[in-house]
Write an enzyme that holds these catalytic residues in place. Structure first.
Site, short mmCIF file in Angstrom:
data_model
loop_
_atom_site.label_atom_id
_atom_site.label_comp_id
_atom_site.label_asym_id
_atom_site.label_seq_id
_atom_site.Cartn_x
_atom_site.Cartn_y
_atom_site.Cartn_z
N LEU A 3 0.99 -0.78 0.23
CA LEU A 3 0.07 0.15 0.19
C LEU A 3 0.53 1.08 -0.05
CD1 LEU A 3 -2.97 -0.73 3.07
CD2 LEU A 3 -2.79 -0.96 0.56
N ASP A 4 0.50 1.93 -1.01
CA ASP A 4 1.05 3.55 -0.68
C ASP A 4 1.41 3.73 1.13
OD1 ASP A 4 1.67 2.93 -3.45
OD2 ASP A 4 -0.64 5.09 -3.73
N LYS A 5 2.23 4.84 0.99
CA LYS A 5 3.17 5.46 2.41
C LYS A 5 1.39 5.73 3.00
CE LYS A 5 5.37 8.89 5.17
NZ LYS A 5 6.02 9.99 4.49
N THR B 81 -1.75 5.37 2.09
CA THR B 81 -3.02 4.91 1.69
C THR B 81 -3.29 3.78 3.20
OG1 THR B 81 -2.92 4.51 -0.62
CG2 THR B 81 -4.17 3.31 0.25
N ARG C 51 -5.26 5.21 -7.88
CA ARG C 51 -4.60 7.03 -8.06
C ARG C 51 -4.99 7.47 -9.69
NH1 ARG C 51 0.25 7.28 -4.35
NH2 ARG C 51 -0.17 9.70 -4.52
#
Length: 324
Positions: A141-143, A145, A240
């Protein structure tokens, strides 16, 4: 804080009659099926997987009755350290761990984030994860998210989970707040690759990796929409990039957010909350997969985080204030 020692795997198997005469890499994949073909091939090339004590090539033929022996050392990366960082664990057994990732936590060490990551926290919680590539992290997961992630605690579980991800049998469903009023759900089938000029960003580009997202409307507001997105593939920044591509970028997205938008005559509280939302409004809500050891289908749900709920509440109040 402590470093993790290297650990060794020892496996031994005799080639049965029905596998005699086949290539070594094919036989090894049958006998040591808990490990991926690529990993086994690398061990063969390194001389860590031998046949009757001798090093062979992956394509060499092996005969029935031969003994395959694996003695492989899993080496931790030098910069990887175990750190006592709190984890929100929603499920754990000896095979897998499912956690709820908070905003602001980087998943894997990289330039600018040598430690203080989820990987460092996992090594503290389960030291044996040094045996597993990337400490068992099979998807990211992105930082900023939030939400559910699964981690493999053994090489066998890692192999099975990677296979499921490749076969697209892991169900990952997210919720997001996007800018604009979405009229209906749809599927985005658009390849994603590195942006031509800005290398830290991704973009929909010809020749990119296949990427498919399915989205549907949960709730509409005056200038925003609460959507649910199901991933079919797992490209970097996929949701995104895809939502921005179809004209509905995520609220608070610093890279793909586009033009800031507020409903006309909105309250100062809502205006400020939209302007100051500290991250992309994206949460990994549901995770479903086959347990790598039992094969049982398992599903988890993560409640929406407080900042997400607060923004939804303000958007609902704004819509109700202008009804009629």
């Amino acid at each position: 804080m402590s470093t993790i020692p290297n650990q060794t795997i020892h496996l031994r198997a005799e080639v049965p009659f029905e596998l005699g005469g086949q290539r070594l890499d094919q036989v090894a994949a049958q006998l040591f099926s808990d490990h991926s073909r690529s990993r086994l091939a690398a061990w063969i090339k390194d001389g860590q997987l031998t046949v009757d004590g001798a090093s062979l090539r992956p394509r060499d033929t092996v005969h029935a009755g031969s003994v395959l022996e694996l003695s492989a050392e899993q080496q931790a990366q030098g910069e990887w350290v175990a750190q006592d960082i709190e984890l929100d664990i929603v499920f754990e057994d000896e095979h897998i761990l499912v956690l709820n990732k908070p905003a602001g936590l980087v998943v894997h060490p990289a330039a600018g984030h040598a430690d203080g990551t989820l990987l460092n926290a996992l090594l503290h919680h389960v030291p044996d994860l040094v045996n597993v590539p990337r400490a068992g992290i099979v998807h990211r997961l992105d930082k900023d998210t939030t939400g559910l992630m699964v981690v493999a605690k053994t090489l066998q579980a890692q192999t099975r989970l990677v296979e499921q991800l490749q076969q697209r049998s892991v169900s990952r469903i997210y919720e997001a707040i996007v800018i604009g009023v979405v009229t209906a759900g749809a599927t985005v089938d658009a390849p994603i690759g590195r942006h031509g000029q800005q290398r830290q960003r991704m973009a929909v580009i010809d020749g990119g990796k296949p990427a498919v997202s399915h989205y549907r409307v949960l709730e509409r507001f005056r200038s925003h929409t609460h959507v649910r997105v199901k991933l079919e593939t797992g490209r970097t920044h996929q949701i995104r990039v895809h939502m921005a591509h179809v004209g509905f970028p995520l609220v608070g997205d610093p890279a793909y957010g586009g033009r800031f938008r507020i409903p006309p005559a909105a309250s100062q509280t809502l205006v400020q909350s939209l302007r100051d939302f500290p991250r992309q409004a994206l949460h990994a809500r549901f995770l479903e997969l086959d347990h790598p050891a039992t094969g049982k289908r398992m599903k988890w749900e993560s409640t929406l985080p407080d900042d997400f709920v607060w923004l939804l509440t303000l958007l609902q109040q704004d819509r109700e204030a202008f009804v009629g």
